[in-house]
Design an enzyme around this catalytic site. Structure first.
Site, mmCIF file in Angstrom:
data_model
loop_
_atom_site.group_PDB
_atom_site.id
_atom_site.type_symbol
_atom_site.label_atom_id
_atom_site.label_comp_id
_atom_site.label_asym_id
_atom_site.label_seq_id
_atom_site.Cartn_x
_atom_site.Cartn_y
_atom_site.Cartn_z
ATOM 1 N N TYR A 33 0.676 -1.370 6.847
ATOM 2 C CA TYR A 33 1.032 -0.340 7.829
ATOM 3 C C TYR A 33 -0.198 0.134 8.593
ATOM 4 C CZ TYR A 33 -1.018 3.425 5.017
ATOM 5 O OH TYR A 33 -1.899 4.241 4.349
ATOM 6 N N HIS A 102 9.047 -11.917 -7.838
ATOM 7 C CA HIS A 102 7.641 -11.742 -7.468
ATOM 8 C C HIS A 102 7.174 -12.819 -6.478
ATOM 9 C CE1 HIS A 102 7.240 -8.754 -10.638
ATOM 10 N NE2 HIS A 102 6.001 -8.522 -10.246
ATOM 11 N N LYS A 147 -4.689 -2.278 4.101
ATOM 12 C CA LYS A 147 -3.899 -1.056 4.314
ATOM 13 C C LYS A 147 -2.447 -1.363 3.965
ATOM 14 C CE LYS A 147 -3.668 2.876 7.494
ATOM 15 N NZ LYS A 147 -4.367 3.896 6.713
ATOM 16 N N GLU A 180 -13.727 6.958 -1.653
ATOM 17 C CA GLU A 180 -13.181 7.694 -0.507
ATOM 18 C C GLU A 180 -12.281 8.822 -0.979
ATOM 19 O OE1 GLU A 180 -10.700 5.181 2.077
ATOM 20 O OE2 GLU A 180 -10.341 3.830 0.427
ATOM 21 N N LEU A 204 -11.097 1.606 2.495
ATOM 22 C CA LEU A 204 -10.455 1.281 3.762
ATOM 23 C C LEU A 204 -11.454 1.460 4.900
ATOM 24 C CD1 LEU A 204 -7.676 0.561 5.063
ATOM 25 C CD2 LEU A 204 -7.587 2.982 5.694
#
Lengths: 285, 285
Positions: A33, A102, A147, A180, A204
């Site tokens: 996303y 899976h 992400k 982060e 990220l």
């Protein structure tokens, strides 16, 4: 209000937009996303978001070519239909729907999702006054550079921070190194130098992070990326967290103790000012 | 065929079952699940699955009480409507739908999902002949004891295994210790002793795992849980992987080299036989 969604070729109000219960995004978090922001009708840093989206898709072996080709046009159209000038645009591409396994199915059509929500100045108070943060163990997986929607760790860490009365969780890996925030990149100012963890698979590559580093360099603020410890955090002159949604929010308390003066610092203020100016400039991208 | 779904109070064919695109299961992987198996119309080890589901929900601060109260009845009804005797039942509880934010919303109704699919003897060949496996780095998050839908790591590891021509990826942590398979628990037989990693936050407490350990003890097979290295794996007399879906599948090649004789071993065979007998027994739970 016209909160717009787009799903697989169709625009509709968000409330009516659905996916199959066998969508692999729902059953496996098998999706990537982006969150983008429009200022005065213009999507900020679109190119960088699309680049990262391309990279995330590739890293999970998801062919995003068709969606990427139409995405800029779809985003413009969604924004236009919404009538919002300042908005959050959410883009998600899932592996698609298939009988649960899976193994990645051979013939599967990705699910393409866009939503547009208005962006009020939701974080004005936090941006002005600063927030508190707590240090927590980074429990996330080894590929936070992707992400993906495997965000339960972030949800749980944010929950733990909020339970402790803090706005954000600031994460440290097993070696005690800053990675982060639960949903932000973290910056520290020590002796006039802007410092932030360098990019790796555990972090990220924030679009806001990158823009802030560029702005700092242009403004003559020394910048250094590298390892930061919990002690570096606690002893810093300034700390702030940054993301597309929150822009820049000063952290004025960490683990219950004041950071620096206990007030938002001058470099934090300056960088946020420069960022907003850039984001709101007509040729912002 | 009547593949049945249940979503928030309503039974319908799976193809018609949908959730909001703003379901937190889809946007954050903010959900937990169980996979159960029915043999001859009877759900196997229902109690243990419900216990684990309760625990998973609690660990992500998701109130599952209402769903749990009705779940046994709903599963029976779904199985009845499907008309299947041998079936896979999938249960998922998500945080529910809300405007996107990492913070858990205060007033949100969980999304309750059940599906029933027929279970053919899909793994008969693998069970009979054994499969190959490859050793890969465990890249998953720190709480694999929670059966959440943050399964992208497992999907990618399984993909990597399949690309290498293997059936399963067998995972080793940063200290080189065996954790589990991408979607299974792993067992090793060395000098007649059945060995498997002991439970921790890095491993799912498999229902099949637990049942197999009980069966081994009852059958007089010595059992030991503890640390296993890549060398232990490579030098083992027998290796097998186990889960609700696959039951017991012998691993006869690891990283391209034969395990033991290169054929399914006697203790693996014996345990699978005992397991199937128990699962198909009328009072199986």
């Amino acid at each position: 209000l016209p909160d717009i969604a787009y799903v697989n070729g169709r625009f509709c109000p968000i409330e009516q937009a659905v996916v199959s219960i066998e969508d692999r995004g729902l059953q496996f978090g098998d999706s990537v996303y982006e969150v983008m922001r429009a200022y005065a009708g213009q999507i900020f840093a679109l190119g960088q978001h699309l680049d990262r989206f391309t990279r995330s898709s590739r890293l999970i072996h998801l062919n995003a070519d068709d969606f990427l080709a139409e995405l800029p046009g779809l985003l413009e159209e969604a924004l236009r239909q919404s009538t919002y000038g300042d908005a959050i645009l959410y883009v998600q591409l899932t592996r698609g729907a298939a009988q649960r396994s899976h193994s990645i199915p051979a013939d599967i059509l990705p699910t393409r999702i866009i939503t547009v929500r208005p962006m009020e100045d939701s974080y004005a108070a936090e941006q002005a006054e600063g927030v508190s943060a707590v240090g927590l163990q980074d429990i996330r997986w080894a590929h936070c550079d992707i992400k993906s929607t495997n965000l339960l760790a972030g949800v749980l860490l944010k929950y733990e921070a909020r339970q402790a009365g803090a706005f954000e969780a600031i994460l440290f890996n097993e070696r005690g190194e800053l990675t982060e925030g639960a949903s932000s990149n973290v910056f520290v100012v020590i002796d006039g130098v802007l410092r932030t963890p360098e990019l790796s698979e555990r972090i990220l590559a924030g679009v806001t992070r990158l823009r802030l580093l560029e702005l700092a360099r242009q403004d003559g603020i020394p910048v250094r990326s590298g390892v930061l410890s919990r002690e570096d955090m606690a002893g810093a002159d300034e700390v702030f967290v940054a993301s597309t949604s929150i822009e820049v929010i000063p952290v004025v308390r960490f683990d219950g103790k004041p950071i620096g003066s206990g007030q938002p610092g001058p470099i934090t203020r300056r960088l946020h000012e420069l960022y907003r100016e850039m984001a709101r400039r007509p040729a912002g991208d």
